[in-house]
Design a protein around this motif. Structure first.
Motif, PDB file in Angstrom:
ATOM      1  N   ILE A   1      -1.073  -0.173   8.815  1.00 53.16           N
ATOM      2  CA  ILE A   1      -1.567  -1.358   8.120  1.00 53.16           C
ATOM      3  C   ILE A   1      -0.661  -2.519   8.496  1.00 53.16           C
ATOM      4  O   ILE A   1       0.567  -2.408   8.410  1.00 53.16           O
ATOM      5  CB  ILE A   1      -1.555  -1.168   6.591  1.00 53.16           C
TER       6      ILE A   1
ATOM      7  N   CYS B   1      -2.740  -8.442   5.883  1.00 53.57           N
ATOM      8  CA  CYS B   1      -3.410  -8.034   4.647  1.00 53.57           C
ATOM      9  C   CYS B   1      -3.459  -9.181   3.648  1.00 53.57           C
ATOM     10  O   CYS B   1      -2.511  -9.957   3.526  1.00 53.57           O
ATOM     11  CB  CYS B   1      -2.632  -6.859   4.064  1.00 53.57           C
ATOM     12  N   ILE B   2      -4.563  -9.296   2.954  1.00 55.56           N
ATOM     13  CA  ILE B   2      -4.678 -10.333   1.929  1.00 55.56           C
ATOM     14  C   ILE B   2      -4.603  -9.724   0.534  1.00 55.56           C
ATOM     15  O   ILE B   2      -4.896 -10.375  -0.453  1.00 55.56           O
ATOM     16  CB  ILE B   2      -5.990 -11.127   2.098  1.00 55.56           C
ATOM     17  N   PHE B   3      -4.257  -8.453   0.453  1.00 55.31           N
ATOM     18  CA  PHE B   3      -4.064  -7.755  -0.821  1.00 55.31           C
ATOM     19  C   PHE B   3      -5.260  -7.910  -1.759  1.00 55.31           C
ATOM     20  O   PHE B   3      -5.120  -8.264  -2.915  1.00 55.31           O
ATOM     21  CB  PHE B   3      -2.743  -8.199  -1.469  1.00 55.31           C
ATOM     22  N   CYS B   4      -6.417  -7.658  -1.195  1.00 55.21           N
ATOM     23  CA  CYS B   4      -7.644  -7.766  -1.981  1.00 55.21           C
ATOM     24  C   CYS B   4      -7.961  -6.454  -2.687  1.00 55.21           C
ATOM     25  O   CYS B   4      -8.712  -6.421  -3.650  1.00 55.21           O
ATOM     26  CB  CYS B   4      -8.810  -8.134  -1.074  1.00 55.21           C
ATOM     27  N   GLY B   5      -7.432  -5.341  -2.170  1.00 59.42           N
ATOM     28  CA  GLY B   5      -7.696  -4.056  -2.806  1.00 59.42           C
ATOM     29  C   GLY B   5      -9.022  -3.422  -2.432  1.00 59.42           C
ATOM     30  O   GLY B   5      -9.416  -2.411  -3.011  1.00 59.42           O
ATOM     31  N   MET B   6      -9.712  -3.987  -1.462  1.00 60.45           N
ATOM     32  CA  MET B   6     -10.999  -3.412  -1.051  1.00 60.45           C
ATOM     33  C   MET B   6     -10.809  -2.006  -0.484  1.00 60.45           C
ATOM     34  O   MET B   6     -11.678  -1.152  -0.626  1.00 60.45           O
ATOM     35  CB  MET B   6     -11.650  -4.271   0.030  1.00 60.45           C
ATOM     36  N   CYS B   7      -9.675  -1.777   0.207  1.00 61.46           N
ATOM     37  CA  CYS B   7      -9.434  -0.471   0.808  1.00 61.46           C
ATOM     38  C   CYS B   7      -9.363   0.591  -0.282  1.00 61.46           C
ATOM     39  O   CYS B   7      -9.922   1.668  -0.160  1.00 61.46           O
ATOM     40  CB  CYS B   7      -8.154  -0.493   1.636  1.00 61.46           C
TER      41      CYS B   7
ATOM     42  N   HIS C   1       0.821  -1.209   0.000  1.00 59.15           N
ATOM     43  CA  HIS C   1       0.000   0.000   0.000  1.00 59.15           C
ATOM     44  C   HIS C   1       0.847   1.247   0.000  1.00 59.15           C
ATOM     45  O   HIS C   1       1.982   1.232   0.458  1.00 59.15           O
ATOM     46  CB  HIS C   1      -0.862   0.079   1.260  1.00 59.15           C
TER      47      HIS C   1
ATOM     48  N   CYS D   1     -12.138  -3.449   4.875  1.00 55.01           N
ATOM     49  CA  CYS D   1     -11.059  -4.444   4.919  1.00 55.01           C
ATOM     50  C   CYS D   1     -11.551  -5.755   5.535  1.00 55.01           C
ATOM     51  O   CYS D   1     -11.952  -5.786   6.689  1.00 55.01           O
ATOM     52  CB  CYS D   1      -9.898  -3.898   5.740  1.00 55.01           C
ATOM     53  N   PRO D   2     -11.511  -6.847   4.786  1.00 54.28           N
ATOM     54  CA  PRO D   2     -11.994  -8.110   5.337  1.00 54.28           C
ATOM     55  C   PRO D   2     -11.012  -8.719   6.322  1.00 54.28           C
ATOM     56  O   PRO D   2     -11.376  -9.602   7.085  1.00 54.28           O
ATOM     57  CB  PRO D   2     -12.146  -8.992   4.103  1.00 54.28           C
ATOM     58  N   ALA D   3      -9.750  -8.244   6.305  1.00 53.32           N
ATOM     59  CA  ALA D   3      -8.756  -8.837   7.202  1.00 53.32           C
ATOM     60  C   ALA D   3      -8.564  -8.014   8.472  1.00 53.32           C
ATOM     61  O   ALA D   3      -7.762  -8.381   9.321  1.00 53.32           O
ATOM     62  CB  ALA D   3      -7.425  -8.950   6.464  1.00 53.32           C
TER      63      ALA D   3
ATOM     64  N   CYS E   1      -7.039  -5.246   9.053  1.00 54.74           N
ATOM     65  CA  CYS E   1      -5.624  -4.965   9.299  1.00 54.74           C
ATOM     66  C   CYS E   1      -5.319  -3.478   9.269  1.00 54.74           C
ATOM     67  O   CYS E   1      -4.169  -3.095   9.406  1.00 54.74           O
ATOM     68  CB  CYS E   1      -4.752  -5.724   8.315  1.00 54.74           C
ATOM     69  N   ILE E   2      -6.334  -2.639   9.096  1.00 54.14           N
ATOM     70  CA  ILE E   2      -6.082  -1.192   9.076  1.00 54.14           C
ATOM     71  C   ILE E   2      -6.507  -0.590  10.407  1.00 54.14           C
ATOM     72  O   ILE E   2      -7.616  -0.829  10.869  1.00 54.14           O
ATOM     73  CB  ILE E   2      -6.851  -0.518   7.924  1.00 54.14           C
TER      74      ILE E   2
ATOM     75  N   LEU F   1      -2.873   0.521  -3.834  1.00 52.27           N
ATOM     76  CA  LEU F   1      -1.929  -0.585  -3.822  1.00 52.27           C
ATOM     77  C   LEU F   1      -0.965  -0.382  -4.984  1.00 52.27           C
ATOM     78  O   LEU F   1      -1.387  -0.127  -6.107  1.00 52.27           O
ATOM     79  CB  LEU F   1      -2.661  -1.915  -3.968  1.00 52.27           C
TER      80      LEU F   1
END
Ligand code: SF4
Ligand code: SF4
Ligand code: SF4
Ligand code: FES
Lengths: 552, 194
Positions: free
Chosen positions: B112, B117-123, B64, B86-88, B90-91, B134
């Motif tokens: 973060i 982080c699962i690097f999904c890009g939702m943020c 990020h 964020c589903p994880a 982590c923020i 990202l």
């Protein structure tokens, strides 16, 4: 019984009930959107969000005559035969237009607005607004100014419902807020030289349907959708306001009043509202400790594991004998009863007294009928009712002091749990000195005090949101509540310790204890069964049970 | 958008045809794919000696960064929408009143946990001001868990590292025009007619 027809559904209302269309429709399960109306304030019918169609059914012929124009539901009383239409195309169109007008110059800064997530403007726009914005105005930042020491006004977010102004005029009776200018330039402000600074001021933030008024204590701390809600009771004074504790990850973020017609209506005072900070004070006692030097001179404390506390506390007190116990009015009915039971099991002649009852000033009643009590503890009546089961004389704190000073006690267990931010510590060194000669002193409190300096055992207590149980307020109304947050790591709530000292198994279950007390005492029999969220008046059942022999 | 919105097209799964139910044609199809890969050019690279080729850095989901606005201030307005999305979980943001007169709120601290982080890009999707993005940095290493919790300064420095290679996708919000060419490229791919 008068009949009202809401969207074709016939509902009955009480013969002498005075309802407006919003309240009547609610009974039929229909929500009429509204901004300016609040059940606790006067009606101004200025926002026009509640416009609906109404009519009257002729009792003789059954013919319905409709009013040709839309009328504000908040200002229209219902009577027998009133017809309310909340879903017609005309009504929907009107709501969309009101929303559009409100949003024309509203700064759409929801991402940084603290109200987002609980904002009526957002909710109603989603429900009743139109998807497209026709006015091409640039969103702008909201101007802000402080209207008082605790409240900030975000000027451009205001929708001019005047709830806040009416609150200061009608409920707090202080009238600091006003509307300045006219028409599209109308703004809320405080009168010059009269900042919004009264004992109920925090309410205007709850009343504001949008994010125009922000509570500086909560501003930017947390987004509202992260908060979890638990119905609690305020422990700030003997009024015992019904509240909602809003918390996340075992941290309280704010308290809000919970509607209870028998106790606080819609209100609570600022002292209670901001009276949770002591829960997260780093100065709190956080572990059970026993003094290593028996002469109490040294300050060396040894931390004892809780399961060990259960046994050693009992053996220490039993060895000393002559037990005197102060049952704090901060404890719940359940905890008070268990404390008395434990004390009597250690010393069958234990002297049981109501703990220190803090008082400050005198009762204060506001024009809206809300009262702040001078008695700054939530459960004196409950503790007295419990003590009466063990000692009909119900001695008080002064009796206990006299008992100890008179040399009639050899050990004492003082429960306290008073929040810190009082003008003075709850006990001074002189009073604490009365306990100096005892061979064993147990002090259970939130914060260190002159008394805990004397103690053999120093046990942590928990705060209001960390306990579960029943409190009985100044009006003899018993309210049951659940634990909202867990106490800090290493702290057992009083209830858990006492439950274990009674030798009971499993998790502490306040409901089981409550049922047991209700079965044993006629004065508390009302607590048997489910207590409604608004509580139950102990006296009513007491009167009813007068004359019948107590089951105890 | 409400579920009843007329703009939503609800799709039904097609029922299986005879060929799908027979199993054999699909089996042959699968084997053909395997056989094709046996003879096609190799895509595996020996990382880290050899760097993998990142197709489009603007849509790659790596480390990020927190973007800066035209005055070099953190662009984030501390709305917590990324943390909400964020589903994880982590923020972690601590918001405060901003020290600047033209902004109301800013992140006092912004962390973060890159390990969570699962690097999904939702943020990035959630951010209303395109403050979090990202980048295409993919070799993310550290010696301890603490080191992998990136704070505001570190995330801002990632922006300085990558801003030339990967300009901000919405230059309009930052007030600057230097990166304007990047805008249509990315947003154009999303605006297709139904
Ligand atoms: S500040 Fe809030 S409560 Fe007061 S008039 Fe404006 S919208 Fe209504
Ligand atoms: S990429 Fe996904 S998991 Fe990682 S911080 Fe963003 S939202 Fe969370
Ligand atoms: S969504 Fe964007 S603006 Fe909001 S807190 Fe996250 S990075 Fe900051
Ligand atoms: S609620 Fe009826 S006009 Fe505002």
């Amino acid at each position: 019984m008068p009949q009202v027809i809401v969207d074709g559904q016939e509902i009955e209302i009480g013969a002498h009930e005075r309802l407006n269309c919003i309240e009547a429709a609610r009974r039929a399960g229909k929500e009429i959107p509204h901004y300016c109306w609040h059940p606790g304030l006067s009606v101004v019918a200025s926002c026009r969000m509640c416009l609906i169609e109404t009519g009257q059914r002729d009792a003789a012929t059954g013919r319905i005559a409709m009013v040709p124009k839309l009328v504000p539901g908040c200002q229209t009383p219902v009577k027998d035969g009133t017809v309310i239409v909340t879903e017609s195309a005309l009504v929907k169109e009107s709501r969309a237009r009101v929303e559009e007008a409100l949003l024309i110059d509203h700064p759409i800064d929801c991402p940084i607005c603290d109200k987002a997530g609980e904002c009526l403007l957002q909710d109603y726009h989603f429900e009743h607004g139109q998807p497209q914005r026709r006015a091409d105005l640039q969103p702008f930042h909201s101007r802000r100014r402080d209207v008082g020491p605790t409240v900030t006004l975000f000027v451009d977010r205001c929708i001019m419902c005047t709830r806040c102004v009416r609150f200061t005029r009608e409920v707090s009776g202080t009238g600091e807020l006003m509307v300045t200018s006219r028409g599209a330039k109308e703004e809320i402000d405080s009168f010059p030289g009269f900042p919004l600074d009264n004992k109920l001021a925090g309410h205007v933030v709850d009343l504001c349907p949008v994010g125009a008024l922000g509570d500086r204590d909560f501003l930017y701390q947390q987004r509202v959708w992260f908060l979890k809600h638990e119905a609690n009771v305020c422990g700030g004074c003997a009024t015992g306001c019904s509240i909602i504790t809003e918390h996340n990850q075992d941290t309280v973020y704010r308290l809000k009043p919970r509607e209870n017609p028998h106790v606080n209506k819609w209100w609570m005072c600022d002292e209670g509202r901001y009276g949770w900070h002591h829960l997260h004070d780093p100065a709190r006692l956080l572990s059970a400790e026993r003094r290593t030097a028996p002469d109490r001179s040294g300050a060396a404390w040894q931390t004892i594991d809780w399961p060990e506390v259960v046994d050693r506390l009992r053996s220490d007190l039993a060895a000393a004998g002559g037990l005197a116990v102060a049952v704090s009015p901060m404890l719940t009915v359940e905890e008070a009863w268990m404390l008395c039971a434990v004390a009597r099991s250690i010393d069958p002649a234990a002297f049981l007294a109501v703990g220190h009852v803090p008082r400050q000033g005198s009762d204060e009643t506001f024009p809206g009928g809300f009262t702040i009590r001078a008695e700054k503890c939530p459960n004196r009546h409950g503790v007295e009712a419990v003590l009466a089961l063990f000692d009909p004389a119900v001695p008080g704190w002064d009796d206990l002091l006299a008992h100890v000073r008179g040399g009639r006690a050899r050990s004492a267990w003082v429960t306290a749990g008073y929040p810190a931010p009082w003008p003075a510590p709850w006990i001074d060194a002189d009073t604490a000195a009365a306990f100096a000669g005892l061979s064993c002193l147990v002090v259970q409190d939130l914060f260190p005090s002159a008394l805990s300096d004397q103690a053999t055992w120093r046990l942590p207590a928990v705060g209001f949101a960390e306990r579960a149980g029943t409190w009985v307020n100044a009006g003899h109304r018993a309210q049951c509540f659940e634990q909202a947050i867990r106490p800090p790591a290493g702290v057992w709530p009083e209830g858990r310790l006492l439950w274990n000292m009674l030798g009971r198994r499993g998790l502490y279950d306040p409901v089981a204890v409550r049922r047991q007390i209700a079965g044993a005492a006629a004065s508390l029999a009302a607590l048997d069964g489910d207590v409604p969220a608004t509580g139950i008046d102990l006296r009513i059942l007491q009167l009813a049970s007068n004359g019948t022999p107590s089951p105890a | 958008m409400k579920p009843t919105d007329p703009a939503i097209v609800w799709l039904e799964e097609k029922p299986l045809g005879l060929a799908e139910r027979l199993y054999l044609p699909l089996f042959v199809q699968g084997l053909t794919t395997t056989a094709r890969h046996l003879v096609s050019p190799k895509v595996t690279v020996s990382f880290p000696e050899e760097r993998p080729r990142v197709g489009n850095p603007l849509i790659y989901r790596g480390v990020h960064r927190l973007n800066k606005d035209a005055q070099g201030r953190v662009q984030c307005v501390a709305c917590f929408l990324c943390a909400t999305a964020c589903p994880a979980h982590c923020i972690d943001i601590v918001a405060a009143e901003s020290p600047w007169p033209d902004r109301e709120k800013y992140p006092e601290s912004f962390q973060i946990d890159e390990l969570r982080c699962i690097f999904c890009g939702m943020c990035e999707e959630a951010c209303p001001v395109d403050a979090i993005e990202l980048t295409s940095l993919l070799d993310l290493t550290g010696r301890s868990r603490e080191e992998m919790i990136f704070d505001k300064e570190k995330l801002l420095s990632v922006y300085d590292m990558t801003k030339d290679a990967e300009p901000m996708s919405s230059a309009g919000l930052s007030g600057g025009s230097a990166h304007a060419h990047a805008g249509p490229q990315v947003s154009g791919s999303q605006g297709g007619a139904p």
